[in-house]
Write an enzyme that holds these catalytic residues in place. Structure first.
Site, PDB file in Angstrom:
ATOM      1  N   LEU A 139     -29.747  17.916 102.652  1.00 34.62           N
ATOM      2  CA  LEU A 139     -28.136  18.010 102.719  1.00 34.62           C
ATOM      3  C   LEU A 139     -28.092  18.284 104.341  1.00 34.62           C
ATOM      4  O   LEU A 139     -28.651  19.292 104.910  1.00 34.62           O
ATOM      5  CB  LEU A 139     -27.874  18.916 101.736  1.00 34.62           C
ATOM      6  CG  LEU A 139     -27.590  18.708 100.325  1.00 34.62           C
ATOM      7  CD1 LEU A 139     -27.215  19.983  99.644  1.00 34.62           C
ATOM      8  CD2 LEU A 139     -26.761  17.569  99.997  1.00 34.62           C
ATOM      9  N   ASP A 140     -26.752  17.878 104.697  1.00 27.95           N
ATOM     10  CA  ASP A 140     -26.596  18.308 106.294  1.00 27.95           C
ATOM     11  C   ASP A 140     -26.337  19.614 106.435  1.00 27.95           C
ATOM     12  O   ASP A 140     -25.755  20.369 105.312  1.00 27.95           O
ATOM     13  CB  ASP A 140     -25.300  17.230 106.571  1.00 27.95           C
ATOM     14  CG  ASP A 140     -25.270  15.835 106.608  1.00 27.95           C
ATOM     15  OD1 ASP A 140     -26.786  15.417 106.816  1.00 27.95           O
ATOM     16  OD2 ASP A 140     -24.663  15.160 106.686  1.00 27.95           O
ATOM     17  N   PHE A 141     -26.426  20.112 107.647  1.00 24.18           N
ATOM     18  CA  PHE A 141     -26.181  21.332 107.953  1.00 24.18           C
ATOM     19  C   PHE A 141     -24.806  22.016 107.497  1.00 24.18           C
ATOM     20  O   PHE A 141     -24.634  23.065 106.889  1.00 24.18           O
ATOM     21  CB  PHE A 141     -26.107  21.643 109.427  1.00 24.18           C
ATOM     22  CG  PHE A 141     -26.150  22.871 109.980  1.00 24.18           C
ATOM     23  CD1 PHE A 141     -26.999  23.891 109.935  1.00 24.18           C
ATOM     24  CD2 PHE A 141     -24.831  23.302 110.746  1.00 24.18           C
ATOM     25  CE1 PHE A 141     -26.816  25.083 110.308  1.00 24.18           C
ATOM     26  CE2 PHE A 141     -24.860  24.495 111.161  1.00 24.18           C
ATOM     27  CZ  PHE A 141     -25.895  25.486 111.051  1.00 24.18           C
ATOM     28  N   HIS A 147     -26.524  10.518 106.172  1.00 20.93           N
ATOM     29  CA  HIS A 147     -24.923  10.628 106.295  1.00 20.93           C
ATOM     30  C   HIS A 147     -24.282   9.491 105.307  1.00 20.93           C
ATOM     31  O   HIS A 147     -23.070   9.161 105.888  1.00 20.93           O
ATOM     32  CB  HIS A 147     -24.524  10.693 107.586  1.00 20.93           C
ATOM     33  CG  HIS A 147     -25.261  11.575 108.606  1.00 20.93           C
ATOM     34  ND1 HIS A 147     -25.433  12.932 108.353  1.00 20.93           N
ATOM     35  CD2 HIS A 147     -25.813  11.455 109.858  1.00 20.93           C
ATOM     36  CE1 HIS A 147     -26.134  13.643 109.288  1.00 20.93           C
ATOM     37  NE2 HIS A 147     -26.407  12.731 110.119  1.00 20.93           N
TER      38      HIS A 147
END
Length: 238
Positions: free
Chosen positions: A106-108, A191
């Site tokens: 999961l992205d930051f 993404h």
């Protein structure tokens, strides 16, 4: 202190071979205990204390598989270390002595459902293209995408030279001039959700993963986690 067990049983528990095959290896001199080659049956070892080697390589007991569902907060990276010194998700699991790793990423700046485990086979199964595992997200997007725009995402759009697989979408709520949309995909491209909404002109403002398959976050608080049962794991693939 751990109890003593027979050497051939220890080798079997570590996944080296069956007990019967272990006896053959012992007789052949392929096994050492604390540096001593063993040839006879009946030798016992203490797991965690005795150093057992098979064909020159140290043998270790298999860790029991464990599975956690974490509600990842924003501001954490889903790697085991970060050269920038940012906090890592495994630091949030405070009561497990085993070495865990996140399944996927999961992205930051993305929050929500994240699996952590020491089971590489499960991680591969979830992420392998041959296993269709739905992932559900709630995306707060800029503006109000119309039906036509959402239908484009449902059918698939061209991103970086490749079509996305069909997705399922539904509007959840309007928030000021923005819209909260639920999207279900089974791909894991980098993404991907952000790129899909950007493609139709409604960039993502905030993103949260809410489920793997039928395994949902529910009321699990941000930064909190829970140990999963085998029934929970099965829900991922429903």
């Amino acid at each position: 202190m751990s109890d003593k067990i027979r050497l051939q049983k220890f080798l079997a528990q570590c996944g080296i071979c069956s007990r019967r095959k272990a006896e053959e290896y012992i007789q052949q001199g392929d096994v050492t205990v604390d540096g001593v080659i063993i040839h006879e049956m009946g030798v016992t070892v203490v797991p965690g204390i005795s150093e057992v080697s098979f064909k020159g390589k140290v043998v270790a007991e298999k860790e029991p598989p464990v599975y956690y569902l974490l509600n990842k907060p924003r501001g954490y990276v889903t790697t085991l270390k970060d050269p920038q010194g940012r906090p890592i998700v495994t630091a949030l699991i405070t009561d497990c002595p085993l070495r865990l790793f996140p399944v996927g990423r999961l992205d930051f700046d993305t929050e929500g459902a994240l699996l952590l485990t020491n089971d590489g086979n499960l991680a591969q199964k979830i992420q392998h293209p041959s296993h269709i595992t739905d992932k559900t997200y709630e995306a707060l997007v800029r503006g109000n995408p119309n039906d036509s725009a959402l239908q484009r995402l449902e059918k698939g759009v061209m991103i970086e030279g490749k079509m996305t697989s069909p997705a399922r979408l539904r509007r959840l709520a309007k928030k000021g001039g923005n819209t909260l949309v639920e999207i279900v995909i089974h791909e894991g491209r980098k993404h991907q959700v952000k790129k899909m909404f950007a493609h139709i002109g409604h960039p993502v403002i905030a993103l949260k993963r809410t489920a793997y398959g039928k395994l949902r976050l529910g009321k699990l608080g941000i930064g909190k986690y829970r140990l999963l049962s085998s029934a929970d794991i099965n829900r991922i693939f429903l």
